[in-house]
Design a protein around this motif. Structure first.
Motif, short mmCIF file in Angstrom:
data_model
loop_
_atom_site.label_atom_id
_atom_site.label_comp_id
_atom_site.label_asym_id
_atom_site.label_seq_id
_atom_site.Cartn_x
_atom_site.Cartn_y
_atom_site.Cartn_z
N GLY A 31 0.89 -1.33 0.05
CA GLY A 31 -0.13 0.08 -0.20
C GLY A 31 0.94 1.20 -0.03
O GLY A 31 1.66 1.37 -1.08
N PHE A 32 0.75 2.04 0.89
CA PHE A 32 1.26 3.44 0.90
C PHE A 32 2.86 3.40 1.20
O PHE A 32 3.54 4.40 1.02
CB PHE A 32 0.78 4.25 1.95
CG PHE A 32 0.74 3.86 3.35
CD1 PHE A 32 1.67 4.31 4.12
CD2 PHE A 32 -0.34 2.94 4.07
CE1 PHE A 32 1.76 4.05 5.72
CE2 PHE A 32 -0.18 2.60 5.43
CZ PHE A 32 0.93 3.12 6.36
N LEU A 33 3.34 2.19 1.80
CA LEU A 33 4.93 2.24 1.76
C LEU A 33 5.40 1.06 0.75
O LEU A 33 6.38 0.73 1.07
CB LEU A 33 5.06 1.74 3.22
CG LEU A 33 4.95 2.77 4.44
CD1 LEU A 33 5.33 2.32 5.78
CD2 LEU A 33 5.82 4.10 3.89
N TRP A 34 4.78 0.96 -0.32
CA TRP A 34 5.22 0.02 -1.40
C TRP A 34 6.69 0.48 -1.79
O TRP A 34 7.57 -0.19 -1.95
CB TRP A 34 4.39 0.22 -2.60
CG TRP A 34 4.79 -0.20 -3.93
CD1 TRP A 34 5.26 0.28 -5.07
CD2 TRP A 34 5.24 -1.60 -4.10
NE1 TRP A 34 5.84 -0.72 -5.86
CE2 TRP A 34 5.61 -2.01 -5.27
CE3 TRP A 34 4.66 -2.90 -3.21
CZ2 TRP A 34 6.04 -3.28 -5.61
CZ3 TRP A 34 5.16 -4.46 -3.93
CH2 TRP A 34 5.78 -4.28 -5.07
N LYS A 35 7.08 1.94 -1.85
CA LYS A 35 8.33 2.40 -2.08
C LYS A 35 9.58 1.66 -1.01
O LYS A 35 10.51 1.29 -1.63
CB LYS A 35 8.32 3.86 -1.71
CG LYS A 35 9.38 4.56 -2.37
CD LYS A 35 9.51 6.10 -2.19
CE LYS A 35 10.46 6.75 -2.98
NZ LYS A 35 10.35 7.95 -3.21
#
Length: 149
Positions: A31-35
């Motif tokens: 999700g939002f920390l895929w990076k």
């Protein structure tokens, strides 16, 4: 304090960590920390260390905070919780990083039914190179279909 209660809290924490790992993997890492997680799916670096390893550090810090709470404030329940998180982290390291991804070249010959199922499920998960359309986000518990031949 009752030792049975202490053991139940420890085991409960360990088991709940599988659910927490699944949730974090599916909704945070993909999700939002895929990076931070994508280098685990696409090797875009030459380092042994992955940005993905920061998730391990996060849970280690939570475990350490539990130990400090127990040691400094005498909150008894913090010790079995901290140890449960630590035990899951150690298990995760051995199963995921060593056994599955072979970051250290040991446990290569484990070929029992459970080991094969875990490997199959993880391989299926890594077929998806992007953050979407993933499957099989657990580590110790995977769907039964991966244990069938």
């Amino acid at each position: 304090m009752d030792i049975v209660l202490w053991i139940l809290v420890f085991l409960g924490t360990f088991l709940m960590m599988e659910g927490m790992a699944w949730f974090t993997h599916k909704y945070v890492m993909h999700g939002f920390l895929w990076k931070l997680h994508k280098d685990h799916h696409r090797k875009d670096h030459s380092s042994w260390w992955e940005r993905n390893d920061l998730f391990f550090v996060f849970y280690a810090l939570i475990s350490i905070c539990c130990f400090l709470l127990w040691g400094n404030k005498n909150v008894w329940i913090a010790l079995p919780i901290g140890l449960g998180i630590l035990a899951y982290g150690i298990t995760y390291f051995f199963v995921h990083d060593i056994f599955i991804h072979q970051r250290f070249k040991i446990f290569r010959n484990a070929n029992n039914k459970y080991a094969k199922g875990i490997r199959r499920a993880h391989k299926t998960h890594h077929k998806h190179l992007g953050k979407d359309d993933g499957e099989c986000f657990g580590m110790l518990y995977v769907p039964f279909k991966y244990f069938k031949k």
